[in-house]
Enzyme design. Sequence first.
Site, PDB file in Angstrom:
ATOM      1  N   ALA A  85      -5.999  -0.134   9.343  1.00 31.60           N
ATOM      2  CA  ALA A  85      -6.270  -1.555   9.110  1.00 31.60           C
ATOM      3  C   ALA A  85      -5.563  -2.373  10.177  1.00 31.60           C
ATOM      4  O   ALA A  85      -4.622  -1.901  10.810  1.00 31.60           O
ATOM      5  CB  ALA A  85      -5.740  -1.976   7.733  1.00 31.60           C
ATOM      6  N   THR A 127      -3.199  -3.437  -0.797  1.00 27.62           N
ATOM      7  CA  THR A 127      -1.940  -4.199  -0.806  1.00 27.62           C
ATOM      8  C   THR A 127      -1.886  -5.157  -1.998  1.00 27.62           C
ATOM      9  O   THR A 127      -2.941  -5.622  -2.480  1.00 27.62           O
ATOM     10  CB  THR A 127      -1.838  -5.013   0.516  1.00 27.62           C
ATOM     11  OG1 THR A 127      -0.832  -5.992   0.373  1.00 27.62           O
ATOM     12  CG2 THR A 127      -3.137  -5.736   0.854  1.00 27.62           C
ATOM     13  N   ASP A 128      -0.666  -5.499  -2.419  1.00 25.69           N
ATOM     14  CA  ASP A 128      -0.506  -6.483  -3.504  1.00 25.69           C
ATOM     15  C   ASP A 128      -0.982  -7.870  -3.071  1.00 25.69           C
ATOM     16  O   ASP A 128      -1.237  -8.728  -3.906  1.00 25.69           O
ATOM     17  CB  ASP A 128       0.960  -6.544  -3.983  1.00 25.69           C
ATOM     18  CG  ASP A 128       1.972  -6.913  -2.905  1.00 25.69           C
ATOM     19  OD1 ASP A 128       1.587  -7.101  -1.734  1.00 25.69           O
ATOM     20  OD2 ASP A 128       3.174  -7.017  -3.244  1.00 25.69           O
ATOM     21  N   GLU A 129      -1.113  -8.075  -1.751  1.00 24.84           N
ATOM     22  CA  GLU A 129      -1.472  -9.413  -1.260  1.00 24.84           C
ATOM     23  C   GLU A 129      -2.884  -9.831  -1.694  1.00 24.84           C
ATOM     24  O   GLU A 129      -3.223 -11.005  -1.645  1.00 24.84           O
ATOM     25  CB  GLU A 129      -1.342  -9.480   0.267  1.00 24.84           C
ATOM     26  CG  GLU A 129       0.071  -9.160   0.712  1.00 24.84           C
ATOM     27  CD  GLU A 129       0.373  -9.509   2.153  1.00 24.84           C
ATOM     28  OE1 GLU A 129      -0.270 -10.416   2.702  1.00 24.84           O
ATOM     29  OE2 GLU A 129       1.270  -8.864   2.725  1.00 24.84           O
ATOM     30  N   TYR A 151      -5.978 -11.819   6.491  1.00 22.71           N
ATOM     31  CA  TYR A 151      -5.616 -10.403   6.284  1.00 22.71           C
ATOM     32  C   TYR A 151      -5.912  -9.968   4.851  1.00 22.71           C
ATOM     33  O   TYR A 151      -6.638  -9.001   4.621  1.00 22.71           O
ATOM     34  CB  TYR A 151      -4.127 -10.183   6.605  1.00 22.71           C
ATOM     35  CG  TYR A 151      -3.567  -8.900   6.011  1.00 22.71           C
ATOM     36  CD1 TYR A 151      -4.026  -7.650   6.452  1.00 22.71           C
ATOM     37  CD2 TYR A 151      -2.599  -8.925   4.995  1.00 22.71           C
ATOM     38  CE1 TYR A 151      -3.520  -6.470   5.903  1.00 22.71           C
ATOM     39  CE2 TYR A 151      -2.097  -7.750   4.448  1.00 22.71           C
ATOM     40  CZ  TYR A 151      -2.561  -6.522   4.897  1.00 22.71           C
ATOM     41  OH  TYR A 151      -2.076  -5.362   4.342  1.00 22.71           O
ATOM     42  N   LYS A 155      -8.669  -7.358   3.248  1.00 24.24           N
ATOM     43  CA  LYS A 155      -8.274  -6.192   2.440  1.00 24.24           C
ATOM     44  C   LYS A 155      -8.968  -6.247   1.072  1.00 24.24           C
ATOM     45  O   LYS A 155      -9.450  -5.228   0.578  1.00 24.24           O
ATOM     46  CB  LYS A 155      -6.750  -6.146   2.241  1.00 24.24           C
ATOM     47  CG  LYS A 155      -5.953  -5.782   3.470  1.00 24.24           C
ATOM     48  CD  LYS A 155      -6.216  -4.382   4.007  1.00 24.24           C
ATOM     49  CE  LYS A 155      -5.727  -3.267   3.103  1.00 24.24           C
ATOM     50  NZ  LYS A 155      -5.864  -1.934   3.757  1.00 24.24           N
ATOM     51  N   ASN A 181       6.400  -2.683   2.197  1.00 26.71           N
ATOM     52  CA  ASN A 181       7.115  -1.447   2.544  1.00 26.71           C
ATOM     53  C   ASN A 181       8.198  -1.727   3.569  1.00 26.71           C
ATOM     54  O   ASN A 181       8.069  -2.638   4.388  1.00 26.71           O
ATOM     55  CB  ASN A 181       6.154  -0.446   3.187  1.00 26.71           C
ATOM     56  CG  ASN A 181       5.248   0.244   2.194  1.00 26.71           C
ATOM     57  OD1 ASN A 181       4.974   1.429   2.320  1.00 26.71           O
ATOM     58  ND2 ASN A 181       4.759  -0.463   1.201  1.00 26.71           N
TER      59      ASN A 181
HETATM   60  N1  LIG Z   1       3.200  -2.366   5.639  1.00 25.11           N
HETATM   61  C1  LIG Z   1       3.181  -2.749   4.365  1.00 25.11           C
HETATM   62  O1  LIG Z   1       4.175  -3.291   3.869  1.00 25.11           O
HETATM   63  C2  LIG Z   1       1.962  -2.502   3.513  1.00 25.11           C
HETATM   64  C3  LIG Z   1       2.043  -2.761   2.136  1.00 25.11           C
HETATM   65  C4  LIG Z   1       0.944  -2.479   1.338  1.00 25.11           C
HETATM   66  C5  LIG Z   1      -0.202  -1.962   1.892  1.00 25.11           C
HETATM   67  N2  LIG Z   1      -0.273  -1.730   3.235  1.00 25.11           N
HETATM   68  C6  LIG Z   1      -1.508  -1.149   3.777  1.00 25.11           C
HETATM   69  O2  LIG Z   1      -1.177   0.149   4.255  1.00 25.11           O
HETATM   70  C7  LIG Z   1      -1.990   0.479   5.383  1.00 25.11           C
HETATM   71  C8  LIG Z   1      -1.118   0.898   6.540  1.00 25.11           C
HETATM   72  O3  LIG Z   1      -0.217  -0.156   6.860  1.00 25.11           O
HETATM   73  P1  LIG Z   1       0.830  -0.017   8.044  1.00 25.11           P
HETATM   74  O4  LIG Z   1       1.902  -0.999   7.789  1.00 25.11           O
HETATM   75  O5  LIG Z   1       1.158   1.413   8.254  1.00 25.11           O
HETATM   76  O6  LIG Z   1      -0.071  -0.541   9.259  1.00 25.11           O
HETATM   77  P2  LIG Z   1       0.126  -0.362  10.837  1.00 25.11           P
HETATM   78  O7  LIG Z   1      -0.366  -1.627  11.427  1.00 25.11           O
HETATM   79  O8  LIG Z   1       1.511   0.110  11.152  1.00 25.11           O
HETATM   80  O9  LIG Z   1      -0.857   0.835  11.222  1.00 25.11           O
HETATM   81  C9  LIG Z   1      -2.259   0.698  11.243  1.00 25.11           C
HETATM   82  C10 LIG Z   1      -2.833   1.898  11.975  1.00 25.11           C
HETATM   83  O10 LIG Z   1      -4.264   1.798  11.941  1.00 25.11           O
HETATM   84  C11 LIG Z   1      -4.769   2.062  13.246  1.00 25.11           C
HETATM   85  N3  LIG Z   1      -6.041   1.339  13.404  1.00 25.11           N
HETATM   86  C12 LIG Z   1      -6.221  -0.008  13.450  1.00 25.11           C
HETATM   87  N4  LIG Z   1      -7.530  -0.280  13.629  1.00 25.11           N
HETATM   88  C13 LIG Z   1      -8.182   0.911  13.658  1.00 25.11           C
HETATM   89  C14 LIG Z   1      -9.555   1.269  13.801  1.00 25.11           C
HETATM   90  N5  LIG Z   1     -10.518   0.332  13.952  1.00 25.11           N
HETATM   91  N6  LIG Z   1      -9.874   2.585  13.790  1.00 25.11           N
HETATM   92  C15 LIG Z   1      -8.904   3.531  13.650  1.00 25.11           C
HETATM   93  N7  LIG Z   1      -7.595   3.241  13.523  1.00 25.11           N
HETATM   94  C16 LIG Z   1      -7.239   1.947  13.523  1.00 25.11           C
HETATM   95  C17 LIG Z   1      -3.687   1.560  14.204  1.00 25.11           C
HETATM   96  O11 LIG Z   1      -3.791   2.141  15.480  1.00 25.11           O
HETATM   97  C18 LIG Z   1      -2.418   1.961  13.449  1.00 25.11           C
HETATM   98  O12 LIG Z   1      -2.023   3.271  13.784  1.00 25.11           O
HETATM   99  C19 LIG Z   1      -2.845  -0.753   5.679  1.00 25.11           C
HETATM  100  O13 LIG Z   1      -4.127  -0.548   5.128  1.00 25.11           O
HETATM  101  C20 LIG Z   1      -2.116  -1.890   4.967  1.00 25.11           C
HETATM  102  O14 LIG Z   1      -3.017  -2.879   4.554  1.00 25.11           O
HETATM  103  C21 LIG Z   1       0.797  -1.987   4.051  1.00 25.11           C
END
Ligand SMILES: NC(=O)c1ccc[n+]([C@@H]2O[C@H](COP(=O)([O-])OP(=O)(O)OC[C@H]3O[C@@H](n4cnc5c(N)ncnc54)[C@H](O)[C@@H]3O)[C@@H](O)[C@H]2O)c1
Length: 328
Positions: A85, A127-129, A151, A155, A181
């Site tokens: 994402a 996500t909770d958002e 965002y 989602k 996280n």
């Molecule tokens: N970080 C948080 O606190 C949090 C909390 C709840 C949910 N999430 C969800 O967890 C998931 C991962 O979050 P994160 O923090 O690890 O994100 P991040 O931004 O660190 O990593 C996203 C990854 O997705 C890859 N990516 C982006 N666009 C792409 C595409 N079109 N095709 C293939 N790969 C692609 C990127 O290269 C990257 O490696 C997301 O879906 C996010 O919505 C994150």
Amino acid sequence: MTTRILVTGGAGFIGSHYVRTLLGPSGPGEVAITVLDKLTYAGNPANLDEVRDHPGFAFVQGDICDPELVGKLMAEHDEVVHFAAESHVDRSIDGGAEFVRTNVVGTHTLIDAAHRAGIKTFVHISTDEVYGSIDSGSWPETHPLQPNSPYSSAKASSDLIALSYHRTHGLDVRVTRCSNNYGHHHFPEKVIPLFITNLLDGKKVPLYGDGGNVRDWLHIDDHVQGIELVRTKGRAGEVYNIGGGTELSNKQLTGLLLEACGADWDESVEYVADRKGHDRRYSVDCTKIRTELGYEPRKDFATGLAETVAWYRDNRAWWEPLKERAAL
Ligand SMILES: NC(=O)c1ccc[n+]([C@@H]2O[C@H](COP(=O)([O-])OP(=O)(O)OC[C@H]3O[C@@H](n4cnc5c(N)ncnc54)[C@H](O)[C@@H]3O)[C@@H](O)[C@H]2O)c1
């Protein structure tokens, strides 16, 4: 028998921790993982160095919006865990197009291919958002989605598309909605790693608005624990909230980070204009995953934060080039 899992976004913060955990010594065994990742600015191949030589690991650089590639990969896998994402709210405020493309169109491309290939289980990481903002109390999974940022709206759209493939086609789709996280390998544009790395460099930290926005913090170990419970024991078509139970205002969080880095509030904190449309508080009710799947967060926040600060102190070679490239 080995379960072949396609992990999208596995070079990012949470996805890479999921892959390292599953292929590590405390992993479930009998899993082979292919990471599909486009390697955007947030994707980092170094996050996967630990598992690169594992016999059950493969990496494909590619876009989840590419139906041909995705269709081919689906045919070679049993399950999907979908992390990929665009994930940074501030970037979505500057421009939402990539968020709609990857989060909405990408999720549809994947799930449609999963349905056509007869994938056994599709875990969609959300996500909770998506619930919006809540002044008091906590959201159960049945709460209506009222997202506010580009965002979280993208989602929320992807959650609905994913769940529609269960309702319409009977695909085994499971959705997780997790709180904020924190932990190691977190891209240094996000508040905790940004503040830690600024403080380690003796720079100021930018605190939004009055600092009163409240978030629930969860260590990545516990998020991965929750995802695994949902993948292995969850039910088709269900949504599971995952939370940490450590609610902090940004002001309280900043105080803890200053203390951990030995910095002073007056010298190190700079109040900046609030984020547009800034959600005041997020809070998920985690009764369902606790009672149904036995989930319990294990990492207490003080320990997790101390470990995280120590990791950034010891791993400048990981984050310094990222900050330089992103001009952070
Ligand atoms: N970080 C948080 O606190 C949090 C909390 C709840 C949910 N999430 C969800 O967890 C998931 C991962 O979050 P994160 O923090 O690890 O994100 P991040 O931004 O660190 O990593 C996203 C990854 O997705 C890859 N990516 C982006 N666009 C792409 C595409 N079109 N095709 C293939 N790969 C692609 C990127 O290269 C990257 O490696 C997301 O879906 C996010 O919505 C994150």
